[in-house]
Structures are given as C-alpha cells and as structure tokens.
Design an enzyme around this catalytic site. Sequence first.
Site, mmCIF file in Angstrom:
data_model
loop_
_atom_site.group_PDB
_atom_site.id
_atom_site.type_symbol
_atom_site.label_atom_id
_atom_site.label_comp_id
_atom_site.label_asym_id
_atom_site.label_seq_id
_atom_site.Cartn_x
_atom_site.Cartn_y
_atom_site.Cartn_z
ATOM 1 N N ASN A 103 0.851 -1.184 0.000
ATOM 2 C CA ASN A 103 0.000 0.000 0.000
ATOM 3 C C ASN A 103 0.895 1.246 0.000
ATOM 4 O O ASN A 103 1.687 1.442 0.934
ATOM 5 C CB ASN A 103 -0.877 -0.046 1.262
ATOM 6 C CG ASN A 103 -1.820 1.120 1.350
ATOM 7 O OD1 ASN A 103 -1.435 2.247 1.044
ATOM 8 N ND2 ASN A 103 -3.036 0.886 1.772
ATOM 9 N N HIS A 111 1.055 5.928 1.995
ATOM 10 C CA HIS A 111 1.873 6.732 2.918
ATOM 11 C C HIS A 111 2.975 7.485 2.190
ATOM 12 O O HIS A 111 3.488 8.484 2.702
ATOM 13 C CB HIS A 111 2.423 5.858 4.037
ATOM 14 C CG HIS A 111 1.318 5.336 4.891
ATOM 15 N ND1 HIS A 111 0.621 6.136 5.766
ATOM 16 C CD2 HIS A 111 0.723 4.126 4.934
ATOM 17 C CE1 HIS A 111 -0.328 5.429 6.336
ATOM 18 N NE2 HIS A 111 -0.299 4.201 5.848
ATOM 19 N N HIS A 156 -5.721 3.594 -1.519
ATOM 20 C CA HIS A 156 -7.054 3.973 -1.037
ATOM 21 C C HIS A 156 -7.329 5.387 -1.534
ATOM 22 O O HIS A 156 -6.669 6.333 -1.103
ATOM 23 C CB HIS A 156 -7.058 3.911 0.501
ATOM 24 C CG HIS A 156 -8.376 4.212 1.122
ATOM 25 N ND1 HIS A 156 -8.621 4.043 2.467
ATOM 26 C CD2 HIS A 156 -9.543 4.661 0.603
ATOM 27 C CE1 HIS A 156 -9.864 4.365 2.742
ATOM 28 N NE2 HIS A 156 -10.445 4.771 1.617
ATOM 29 N N ARG A 181 -9.450 8.265 -1.146
ATOM 30 C CA ARG A 181 -10.430 8.752 -0.165
ATOM 31 C C ARG A 181 -11.227 9.918 -0.728
ATOM 32 O O ARG A 181 -10.737 10.661 -1.574
ATOM 33 C CB ARG A 181 -9.712 9.221 1.103
ATOM 34 C CG ARG A 181 -9.237 8.082 1.988
ATOM 35 C CD ARG A 181 -8.570 8.619 3.240
ATOM 36 N NE ARG A 181 -8.324 7.556 4.192
ATOM 37 C CZ ARG A 181 -9.155 7.209 5.169
ATOM 38 N NH1 ARG A 181 -10.293 7.856 5.341
ATOM 39 N NH2 ARG A 181 -8.851 6.233 5.987
ATOM 40 N N ARG A 235 -6.898 12.943 0.732
ATOM 41 C CA ARG A 235 -5.817 13.369 1.625
ATOM 42 C C ARG A 235 -4.456 12.809 1.210
ATOM 43 O O ARG A 235 -3.436 13.364 1.550
ATOM 44 C CB ARG A 235 -6.114 13.003 3.074
ATOM 45 C CG ARG A 235 -6.062 11.528 3.329
ATOM 46 C CD ARG A 235 -6.183 11.221 4.793
ATOM 47 N NE ARG A 235 -7.542 11.449 5.267
ATOM 48 C CZ ARG A 235 -8.012 10.903 6.384
ATOM 49 N NH1 ARG A 235 -7.234 10.161 7.128
ATOM 50 N NH2 ARG A 235 -9.250 11.114 6.752
ATOM 51 N N GLU A 295 -8.779 0.418 -2.782
ATOM 52 C CA GLU A 295 -9.639 0.458 -1.596
ATOM 53 C C GLU A 295 -10.508 1.695 -1.720
ATOM 54 O O GLU A 295 -9.996 2.782 -2.018
ATOM 55 C CB GLU A 295 -8.798 0.590 -0.327
ATOM 56 C CG GLU A 295 -7.895 -0.579 -0.062
ATOM 57 C CD GLU A 295 -6.955 -0.333 1.114
ATOM 58 O OE1 GLU A 295 -6.192 -1.242 1.441
ATOM 59 O OE2 GLU A 295 -6.987 0.786 1.687
ATOM 60 N N THR A 304 -8.143 3.808 8.387
ATOM 61 C CA THR A 304 -9.403 3.058 8.404
ATOM 62 C C THR A 304 -9.602 2.395 9.770
ATOM 63 O O THR A 304 -8.763 1.611 10.219
ATOM 64 C CB THR A 304 -9.373 1.973 7.301
ATOM 65 O OG1 THR A 304 -8.903 2.578 6.101
ATOM 66 C CG2 THR A 304 -10.749 1.384 7.080
ATOM 67 N N GLU A 316 -11.127 -9.203 3.055
ATOM 68 C CA GLU A 316 -9.833 -8.867 3.654
ATOM 69 C C GLU A 316 -10.102 -8.733 5.148
ATOM 70 O O GLU A 316 -10.948 -7.937 5.577
ATOM 71 C CB GLU A 316 -9.270 -7.563 3.083
ATOM 72 C CG GLU A 316 -7.926 -7.231 3.740
ATOM 73 C CD GLU A 316 -7.255 -5.978 3.182
ATOM 74 O OE1 GLU A 316 -7.476 -5.632 2.001
ATOM 75 O OE2 GLU A 316 -6.504 -5.342 3.945
ATOM 76 N N HIS A 373 -3.750 -4.523 7.802
ATOM 77 C CA HIS A 373 -3.853 -3.378 8.709
ATOM 78 C C HIS A 373 -2.974 -3.563 9.932
ATOM 79 O O HIS A 373 -3.107 -4.539 10.663
ATOM 80 C CB HIS A 373 -5.281 -3.064 9.159
ATOM 81 C CG HIS A 373 -5.498 -1.573 9.206
ATOM 82 N ND1 HIS A 373 -4.951 -0.782 10.170
ATOM 83 C CD2 HIS A 373 -6.143 -0.743 8.358
ATOM 84 C CE1 HIS A 373 -5.269 0.479 9.927
ATOM 85 N NE2 HIS A 373 -5.981 0.541 8.834
ATOM 86 N N HIS A 427 1.954 1.089 6.017
ATOM 87 C CA HIS A 427 2.663 2.009 6.897
ATOM 88 C C HIS A 427 4.024 1.487 7.331
ATOM 89 O O HIS A 427 5.026 2.209 7.262
ATOM 90 C CB HIS A 427 1.801 2.326 8.129
ATOM 91 C CG HIS A 427 2.465 3.297 9.050
ATOM 92 N ND1 HIS A 427 3.243 2.909 10.112
ATOM 93 C CD2 HIS A 427 2.507 4.649 9.025
ATOM 94 C CE1 HIS A 427 3.729 3.981 10.711
ATOM 95 N NE2 HIS A 427 3.293 5.045 10.076
HETATM 96 N N1 PXP Z 1 -5.918 -2.919 4.250
HETATM 97 C C1 PXP Z 1 -6.831 -1.924 4.310
HETATM 98 C C2 PXP Z 1 -8.244 -2.245 3.915
HETATM 99 C C3 PXP Z 1 -6.475 -0.620 4.682
HETATM 100 O O1 PXP Z 1 -7.404 0.340 4.727
HETATM 101 C C4 PXP Z 1 -5.126 -0.352 4.972
HETATM 102 C C5 PXP Z 1 -4.705 1.045 5.319
HETATM 103 O O2 PXP Z 1 -4.882 1.867 4.223
HETATM 104 C C6 PXP Z 1 -4.203 -1.411 4.904
HETATM 105 C C7 PXP Z 1 -4.619 -2.680 4.566
HETATM 106 C C8 PXP Z 1 -2.753 -1.203 5.214
HETATM 107 O O3 PXP Z 1 -2.615 -0.887 6.569
HETATM 108 P P1 PXP Z 1 -1.204 -0.430 7.122
HETATM 109 O O4 PXP Z 1 -0.877 0.873 6.471
HETATM 110 O O5 PXP Z 1 -1.443 -0.309 8.604
HETATM 111 O O6 PXP Z 1 -0.220 -1.496 6.778
#
Ligand code: PXP
Length: 285
Positions: A50, A53, A86, A88, A92, A113, A144, A194, A233, A256
């Site tokens: 992802n 960030h 994602h 949004r 952001r 997402e 989220t 997920e 997450h 992240h």
């Molecule tokens: N899965 C989903 C559905 C999310 O919303 C996020 C955060 O955007 C992640 C995975 C990744 O989470 P993290 O950034 O904490 O690894």
Amino acid sequence: MSILRGQVPKTSCDTVNRRKEQLGTGPQGDWSPFSRYPYRGDDLVSLGVNVDHVANIRQARKAVEPDPVTAAMLAELAGAQCITVHLRSDRRHIQERDLELLRKQVKTKLNLEMAATEEMISIASRIKPDMITLVPERPEEVTTLGGLNVVDQQDTLQGAIVRLQDAGIAMGIFIDPDSAQVEAAKAVGARYIEIHTGLYAAVRGEKQQAELQNIIGVAEKAAALGLGVNAGHDLTYSNVTPIAAIPQIEELNIGHNIVARAVLVGMERAVRQMLELIQAAKRCC
Ligand code: PXP
C-alpha cells in the site's frame, strides 16, 4: 540475528503443515478471487504494498515528490505481487492522477480500496482496477478504523458489488474477523474478504493469541464458503509471521510499516548523496 524478527518458529511450521493436510484441495486449491490472475497453485502468500503513505509525505508539502507511482514501480521490482491504494473522498493522500497513472503502469495487480459511494463507483468504473476492496470511511479518522459492517448495509453493498463486478472487477470487502460479517460478505456477492488485523496488532500475549485464533477461524470459514481470504492493517515486521502462516490467507496488504522502514533504511544513502553534491559544488563550479 536477522533484522526480520518474525522468523517462522518451528512450531508454527508444524501447525501450518498440519493445517495444509487438513485443508487438502479445498476451494482454495483451484480457485482464485482474481480472474485475471489464476491462483498460482502454491501456498505462498502474496504481498500487496500500500503506497498511500508515500502520497501522505508528498501531500504534507503539496509537492510532487515522493511520487507513489514511482514507489509502486520499485515495490513491483522488489517482488510485490499487488499495489494497493485507497482513494479517499477527501483526497488526503492518493489523487485521481495517481490512480490513472497506476492503472497504466502497474504490471501485477491494482487493488483499489474505496468507500461504496456513487463518486467512487463512477471513478472505479472508468479506471477499472483489477480488484476493489470496499472499506468504511469516516472523515475524522487518521486511518481506516474497523471493517465494513456488511450485515447492516447489505442492499447498498450488493448494489455496488453487482455494478462493479459487471465491469469486470473482482470485488472484496474489508471486514472485522467476525463470522456474521463473513456470511454477509458471501451473501452480497463478494469474491473475497480482507480480514482486519488491527486488533490482533494492538494487543499482546494471551489476548493476541486469542485474536489470532479468531482470525484463523474466520479465514477457515470464509475459505469453506468459497471466498478468497486476504488480510491487512497494522501488520509489521514483528507481527506478520503468524498471520502469513495461516494457510487460507492468499494476500497481505501492508503499507505504513513498509514505508516507515523504507524511510529509515534509505536515510543514510539519501544523506550521502546530498553531501556528495554540496561538497562537489565549489570544486566544479
Ligand atoms: N488494508 C486496508 C483495507 C487498509 O485500509 C489499509 C490502510 O490503508 C491497509 C490494509 C494497510 O494498513 P497499514 O498501512 O497499517 O499497513
């Protein structure tokens, strides 16, 4: 000692092997939620990186760097099997420009997402990512918080899923590890779930073990219903191993902690490059 603290302990491997024997060739053996990418037939877990960030850092300055699209290309070069973003409603971090470029550039799979809103459905129908993971979205949240409550929104979600699935997109839902949510996800026509691993990541000791068992139970249930099973997450280099060892899990989405590590492991090199430049300046000009 390895910097990857989460090496698979032997006991975990034994558990996994036992589970593989129990699983046999169930629905996971010959089926994938991603029609364009047939299930590889192995038991490796895919990594979806992802890159939100990276966009967060860019947007903090409203600058052009760092570009999440470049980060996605590097993630693919390093072996990531999926790129996740994602989009949004408040834009952001990821912008529509990013999504458009990612659609053109990503060679693995693009996982979008998004909230199940008219605006997002219209953007997704135009962009056509390979897969969409429906997520809840609250304006005030930093990230989220919790999975989608599918049980309470079956009609709305089913409508969105039918429309986007008709556009050829594999549809999934981000849910808390809760059996009723799995059944509802199946009922509204999702191809995969997920599982939200936020609580697992937040607790320790016996509570974490209990949450892990809960996630395992939910993954087993979802796979038995024919759903693909992803998770994500708050997964980190320290806590990912037991989740990655769950046999039903096909893909982990991690953002992240990878970006956090990338900043630190890249710091020394970046400083050296700047030093070289400024120290060479007076010599050559
Ligand atoms: N899965 C989903 C559905 C999310 O919303 C996020 C955060 O955007 C992640 C995975 C990744 O989470 P993290 O950034 O904490 O690894």
